[in-house]
Write a protein that holds these residues in place. Structure first.
Motif, PDB file in Angstrom:
ATOM      1  N   ALA A  37      13.969  -4.301   4.786  1.00  0.00           N
ATOM      2  CA  ALA A  37      13.230  -4.530   6.383  1.00  0.00           C
ATOM      3  C   ALA A  37      12.831  -2.535   6.939  1.00  0.00           C
ATOM      4  CB  ALA A  37      14.047  -4.476   7.780  1.00  0.00           C
ATOM      5  N   THR A  38      12.137  -2.995   7.337  1.00  0.00           N
ATOM      6  CA  THR A  38      11.318  -1.003   8.170  1.00  0.00           C
ATOM      7  C   THR A  38      11.652  -1.311   9.152  1.00  0.00           C
ATOM      8  OG1 THR A  38       9.465  -1.581   6.613  1.00  0.00           O
ATOM      9  CG2 THR A  38       9.397   0.275   8.536  1.00  0.00           C
ATOM     10  N   LEU A  39      12.835   0.443   9.275  1.00  0.00           N
ATOM     11  CA  LEU A  39      13.135   0.781  11.334  1.00  0.00           C
ATOM     12  C   LEU A  39      12.053   1.384  11.524  1.00  0.00           C
ATOM     13  CD1 LEU A  39      17.426   0.838  10.039  1.00  0.00           C
ATOM     14  CD2 LEU A  39      15.708  -1.097  11.027  1.00  0.00           C
ATOM     15  N   VAL A  40      11.814   0.652  13.189  1.00  0.00           N
ATOM     16  CA  VAL A  40      11.207   2.303  13.991  1.00  0.00           C
ATOM     17  C   VAL A  40      11.729   2.346  15.083  1.00  0.00           C
ATOM     18  CG1 VAL A  40       9.291   2.346  15.859  1.00  0.00           C
ATOM     19  CG2 VAL A  40       8.326   0.845  13.801  1.00  0.00           C
ATOM     20  N   ILE A  62       4.816  -0.311  16.845  1.00  0.00           N
ATOM     21  CA  ILE A  62       5.417  -1.025  15.719  1.00  0.00           C
ATOM     22  C   ILE A  62       4.908  -1.561  15.326  1.00  0.00           C
ATOM     23  CG2 ILE A  62       7.261  -2.226  16.296  1.00  0.00           C
ATOM     24  CD1 ILE A  62       7.836  -2.134  18.778  1.00  0.00           C
ATOM     25  N   PRO A  63       4.904  -0.777  13.739  1.00  0.00           N
ATOM     26  CA  PRO A  63       4.056  -1.875  12.276  1.00  0.00           C
ATOM     27  C   PRO A  63       4.558  -3.403  12.348  1.00  0.00           C
ATOM     28  CG  PRO A  63       5.087   0.228  11.715  1.00  0.00           C
ATOM     29  CD  PRO A  63       5.483   0.109  13.048  1.00  0.00           C
ATOM     30  N   ALA A  89       8.422  -4.461  11.363  1.00  0.00           N
ATOM     31  CA  ALA A  89       9.152  -3.628  11.436  1.00  0.00           C
ATOM     32  C   ALA A  89      10.224  -3.906  12.432  1.00  0.00           C
ATOM     33  CB  ALA A  89       8.182  -2.095  12.438  1.00  0.00           C
ATOM     34  N   LEU A  90      11.245  -3.236  12.846  1.00  0.00           N
ATOM     35  CA  LEU A  90      12.596  -3.863  13.627  1.00  0.00           C
ATOM     36  C   LEU A  90      12.304  -1.967  14.297  1.00  0.00           C
ATOM     37  CD1 LEU A  90      15.358  -5.212  11.450  1.00  0.00           C
ATOM     38  CD2 LEU A  90      13.974  -6.488  12.583  1.00  0.00           C
ATOM     39  N   VAL A  91      12.758  -2.438  15.761  1.00  0.00           N
ATOM     40  CA  VAL A  91      13.138  -1.819  16.372  1.00  0.00           C
ATOM     41  C   VAL A  91      14.807  -1.542  16.847  1.00  0.00           C
ATOM     42  CG1 VAL A  91      12.673  -0.768  18.664  1.00  0.00           C
ATOM     43  CG2 VAL A  91      10.716  -2.080  17.414  1.00  0.00           C
TER      44      VAL A  91
END
Length: 577
Positions: free
Chosen positions: A190-193, A209-210, A213-215
């Motif tokens: 997962a991608t984190l922002v 926020i791509p 992605a997870l904020v």
């Protein structure tokens, strides 16, 4: 008896004799206080008892001093003189000094250690950092100070229990668990922002926020240690097992396992820093046993709380606080203060004569409200002492160091230990009083030179053991000083060293009374400085055998006191450097 105690007893006897002879009226005279004069020409000790007694005696201080001196005909006293407005300076005979050295050597490792007063129970609670990440250098100062204070109080005869209060309940633990969940998802691709800091008006700036992605939670813990924790738990439990769980259950597992790991690492860091605790108290305890509820109900019954806006408020202004404080929120959830009230009530109920809390300076506003709650219960708030720890500023190459090399966050205690070492770290944390800001010079702490105070002290101890080795190689017997003629020690430096050693027990007592381990650090530095000067001036091997044995006895006493004092500070006394 120690030199100072003998003199104090002599002054008390002279005071009573003066009263009995009619030279002074009967009355309640103040306690006798002795000081070491700043200059040698003013004697071995000085007292202002004559000046302090002027109001009781209704006489001129100098006349009182002269009257006291006239009744001080002791075989251990060379002379006493009146100085200034009424100070009395005392000059002791050398025989008393030699007897002191014999007494130190005979006492051995017990020298300076006061008899246990079992009823003088003190609890010292310190560090108590949230178990959500590594300890930083600020915690390190609290850890060094707290553990040294415990050692010091025990040496002074107090019955001490040390305690760590584990903040393992509340939002910070929930935030840690959620942070581990997000890092767990990151480990699986997962991608984190990470949201930016809020604007000054409290609004959140816009950020990209791509897709997919997870904020990361705004109040989450972003440190690399959370990544390590997530990875360790995932490898131990298995990714498939964790993914098969309901998210709520998985986060609950992360909460428990993460807490265990954080506590284990925290305890390891402290142990490496020579800090251990007699008792670890879990905040969850006061929740699980309903102690918070019982404490609030007790305050209700006493009329010390009231309802307003749906919340329950403590009447802390009745006890000096600037405003009343919420203990139960309008949603029925207890505040942190409510938990702290229950915890401190628990402390009082355990029956300690005194409780000492060591908090960061940023908690100064919290002191009054906790004491107010204890007073509301009817406890004596003066039994609780809160010592506030000022900030630590790290410097390297003259530049302020704010960030960790590894995490980009505050410098951890582990990093400091790795770079500087335990001994230097502890001494530098302890060489200033707790209420003063500390500038920690990393370069100086790492240096192996006389400019580094802890190296300077330790080198004195190692130097003495180097002398022992030389003496052994020369085939000279030493170690039994019962028959040693110490009257051969006649130089001013030798006599001053013995007198300095004689101050140690009183220094322990006074440092403990003032909760001031830095006094021991300063005393050791002064003693080491005197020894190094003596070493440069006086030979030990190759002198008259009687003088040789006397000097060996003297340096043995010096090594003993250095070792005892360093032990209080939690610092090693190396025999070789």
């Amino acid at each position: 008896m120690e030199m100072k105690e003998i003199l104090k007893s002599g002054i008390e006897q002279a005071l009573q004799d003066t009263i009995n002879s009619g030279g002074l009226p009967a009355g309640e005279y103040p306690e006798i206080v002795l000081e070491v004069p700043p200059q040698k020409e003013f004697g071995d000790f000085s007292t202002n008892i004559a000046m302090q007694s002027a109001r009781v005696a209704r006489q001129n201080p100098r006349a009182i001093a002269e009257a006291l001196i006239s009744h001080m005909n002791f075989d251990w006293l060379e002379r006493a003189e009146v100085a200034g407005a009424g100070f009395i300076n005392f000059f002791l005979k050398s025989d008393m000094v030699y007897d002191t050295l014999k007494a130190i050597l005979n006492a051995g490792e017990e020298y300076g250690v006061q008899p246990l007063r079992a009823r003088d129970t003190i609890q010292v609670e310190y560090v108590s950092a949230n178990p959500t990440g590594p300890l930083h250098v600020g915690h390190g100062r609290g850890a060094a100070y707290g553990s040294a204070l415990v050692n010091l109080l025990r040496a002074a005869g107090y019955n001490v229990q040390s305690e760590y209060y584990i903040n393992d309940a509340g939002n910070q633990i929930d935030n840690m668990a959620i942070s581990i969940e997000y890092r767990f998802q990151e480990l699986q691709g997962a991608t984190l922002v990470f949201p930016p800091k809020r604007n000054e008006d409290g609004s959140m700036p816009e950020f990209d926020i791509p897709e997919g992605a997870l904020v990361f939670p705004e109040n989450g813990y972003r440190g690399p240690d959370i990544i390590e924790t997530a990875k360790a738990i995932a490898e131990r439990e298995g990714f498939d097992t964790l993914n098969a769980m309901d998210e709520v259950d998985r986060i609950a597992l992360f909460k428990e396992e993460g807490l265990k790991e954080k506590l284990a690492r925290l305890e390891e860091t402290l142990r490496n820093f020579r800090v251990t605790f007699d008792h670890w108290f879990s905040e969850r305890t006061v929740h699980e046993t309903d102690e918070i509820h019982h404490s609030v109900e007790a305050l209700k019954a006493l009329g010390k709380v009231y309802e307003k806006d749906g919340a329950l408020w403590l009447k802390s202004t009745d006890y000096g606080d600037d405003k009343d404080r919420v203990v139960i929120r309008d949603n029925g959830v207890p505040t942190y203060l409510a938990a702290d009230i229950a915890y401190h009530r628990n402390k009082y109920d355990r029956g300690f004569k005194e409780m000492i809390d060591i908090w960061g300076a940023d908690h100064h506003g919290y002191v009054c409200r906790v004491k107010a709650a204890m007073a509301a219960f009817g406890y004596d708030p003066d039994q609780l002492t809160v010592l506030l720890l000022q900030m630590v500023a790290l410097f390297r190459d003259g530049q302020l160091v704010k960030l960790s090399k590894r995490s980009g966050d505050s410098v951890t205690l582990d990093e400091l230990i790795e770079e500087v070492g335990v001994d230097a770290s502890r001494y530098f944390f302890l060489m200033r009083s707790l209420d003063s800001q500390l500038d920690f010079d990393i370069n100086l702490a790492k240096s192996r030179s006389n400019d580094n105070p802890v190296y300077y002290i330790q080198y004195a101890h190692a130097r003495i053991h180097s002398i022992y080795n030389q003496v052994r190689e020369a085939g000279i017997a030493f170690g039994d000083y019962n028959q040693t003629d110490f009257t051969t020690l006649t130089s001013e430096m030798e006599l001053e060293l013995i007198k300095k050693l004689a101050e140690y027990p009183e220094e322990v007592v006074q440092a403990a009374e003032h909760r001031a381990p830095h006094r021991i650090a300063r005393y050791l530095y002064d003693l080491a400085s005197m020894f190094h000067s003596f070493y440069r001036q006086g030979r030990i091997i190759g002198v008259d055998p009687a003088l040789q044995q006397a000097r060996l006895g003297l340096i043995t006493a010096i090594a003993l006191v250095l070792r005892q004092g360093l032990g209080i500070l939690g610092i090693s006394a190396p025999e070789k450097m």
